[in-house]
Design a protein around this motif. Structure first.
Motif, PDB file in Angstrom:
ATOM      1  N   TRP A  85       2.842 -49.595  -7.854  1.00 43.65           N
ATOM      2  CA  TRP A  85       2.722 -50.215  -9.159  1.00 43.65           C
ATOM      3  C   TRP A  85       3.780 -49.690 -10.127  1.00 43.65           C
ATOM      4  O   TRP A  85       4.338 -50.436 -10.923  1.00 43.65           O
ATOM      5  CB  TRP A  85       1.330 -49.980  -9.728  1.00 43.65           C
ATOM      6  N   THR A 125       6.160 -52.270 -12.060  1.00 43.20           N
ATOM      7  CA  THR A 125       6.082 -52.463 -13.502  1.00 43.20           C
ATOM      8  C   THR A 125       7.309 -51.957 -14.228  1.00 43.20           C
ATOM      9  O   THR A 125       7.645 -52.470 -15.288  1.00 43.20           O
ATOM     10  CB  THR A 125       4.827 -51.784 -14.083  1.00 43.20           C
ATOM     11  N   VAL A 151       2.013 -58.824 -11.029  1.00 42.08           N
ATOM     12  CA  VAL A 151       1.523 -57.848 -11.995  1.00 42.08           C
ATOM     13  C   VAL A 151       0.016 -57.935 -12.226  1.00 42.08           C
ATOM     14  O   VAL A 151      -0.573 -57.029 -12.808  1.00 42.08           O
ATOM     15  CB  VAL A 151       2.271 -57.970 -13.343  1.00 42.08           C
ATOM     16  N   LEU A 152      -0.613 -59.041 -11.774  1.00 44.20           N
ATOM     17  CA  LEU A 152      -2.055 -59.188 -11.930  1.00 44.20           C
ATOM     18  C   LEU A 152      -2.580 -60.039 -10.783  1.00 44.20           C
ATOM     19  O   LEU A 152      -1.994 -61.069 -10.444  1.00 44.20           O
ATOM     20  CB  LEU A 152      -2.388 -59.853 -13.270  1.00 44.20           C
ATOM     21  N   LEU A 159      -5.087 -49.407 -12.606  1.00 44.92           N
ATOM     22  CA  LEU A 159      -4.112 -48.654 -11.821  1.00 44.92           C
ATOM     23  C   LEU A 159      -4.572 -47.229 -11.560  1.00 44.92           C
ATOM     24  O   LEU A 159      -4.294 -46.655 -10.516  1.00 44.92           O
ATOM     25  CB  LEU A 159      -2.777 -48.651 -12.583  1.00 44.92           C
ATOM     26  N   GLN A 217      -4.552 -50.209 -18.174  1.00 42.99           N
ATOM     27  CA  GLN A 217      -3.860 -50.186 -16.881  1.00 42.99           C
ATOM     28  C   GLN A 217      -4.443 -51.216 -15.920  1.00 42.99           C
ATOM     29  O   GLN A 217      -4.473 -51.035 -14.706  1.00 42.99           O
ATOM     30  CB  GLN A 217      -3.876 -48.793 -16.254  1.00 42.99           C
ATOM     31  N   ILE A 229      -4.943 -54.120 -13.401  1.00 41.24           N
ATOM     32  CA  ILE A 229      -4.098 -54.751 -12.390  1.00 41.24           C
ATOM     33  C   ILE A 229      -4.837 -55.785 -11.551  1.00 41.24           C
ATOM     34  O   ILE A 229      -4.209 -56.585 -10.862  1.00 41.24           O
ATOM     35  CB  ILE A 229      -3.452 -53.716 -11.433  1.00 41.24           C
ATOM     36  N   GLU A 230      -6.183 -55.779 -11.598  1.00 46.26           N
ATOM     37  CA  GLU A 230      -6.926 -56.687 -10.714  1.00 46.26           C
ATOM     38  C   GLU A 230      -8.266 -57.075 -11.326  1.00 46.26           C
ATOM     39  O   GLU A 230      -8.927 -56.254 -11.978  1.00 46.26           O
ATOM     40  CB  GLU A 230      -7.171 -55.996  -9.357  1.00 46.26           C
TER      41      GLU A 230
END
Length: 195
Positions: free
Chosen positions: A24, A28, A60-61, A128, A188, A190-191
């Protein structure tokens, strides 16, 4: 910082942290420069039209789970340019980890979930730093919950709550000043997993 430290201790960890953080950080670092240099006001492409493109840049996502619009292996993955195509908005609010009123720019969680055809009762947000929390889906219809990409005009980076931060309009609703909602301010991010 104290709030997030306590929250991390109170919730389960994912375990793949070191490898995920390294990948990551590389992604990023490159994507943040591209994102900061481009406009945030591109027109949105409607997922219902069946035109949900694959990302051209770094992912990024990621959204998984009960969604009807996907673009890679039963997931919806987004690069910076795709997220800029969503309607963007600004939210001004205080937080429990910063001083004074801050201005956040990003897109509404409900707009993102509508775009991917999310159906369910909740969302698991994954950060993250391995922070994981369940958020009821009703939060996103009741409140203008933002996925913030910048604070006070500066792009959020992984070293300081980026790439994305789930932000609630806490100053607009007295009930959002309850600590239960503070735990849902995931930085942070990410998902997202819809269930």
């Amino acid at each position: 910082m104290l709030r997030h430290t306590l929250a991390c201790a109170a919730h389960p960890l994912r375990g793949k942290g070191d490898a995920r953080r390294m990948i990551w950080a590389q992604r990023t670092a490159r994507a943040a420069f591209v994102f900061a240099a481009t406009s945030l006001s591109a027109p949105v492409t409607n997922a219902e039209e069946g035109t949900f493109p694959a990302p051209a840049g770094e992912v990024v996502l990621t959204i998984t789970g009960n969604i009807s619009q996907t673009n890679r292996d039963h997931m919806a993955v987004f690069d910076e340019e795709m997220l800029r195509a969503l309607p963007w908005t600004t939210l001004e609010t205080t937080t429990v980890v910063t001083d004074g009123v801050k201005r956040f720019d990003g897109f509404l969680m409900r707009d993102l979930l509508d775009y991917v055809g999310a159906e369910g009762t909740g969302v698991t947000a994954v950060a993250l730093n391995d922070y994981v929390i369940e958020i009821p889906m009703e939060d996103f219809s009741r409140f203008d919950v933002l996925i913030a990409a910048s604070m006070d005009g500066k792009r959020l980076l992984p070293s300081d709550k980026g790439p994305f931060w789930i932000v609630y309009p806490r100053d607009d609703h007295e009930e959002l000043q309850d600590i239960r909602y503070d735990y849902r301010w995931v930085w942070q991010l990410i998902e997202l997993e819809v269930h």
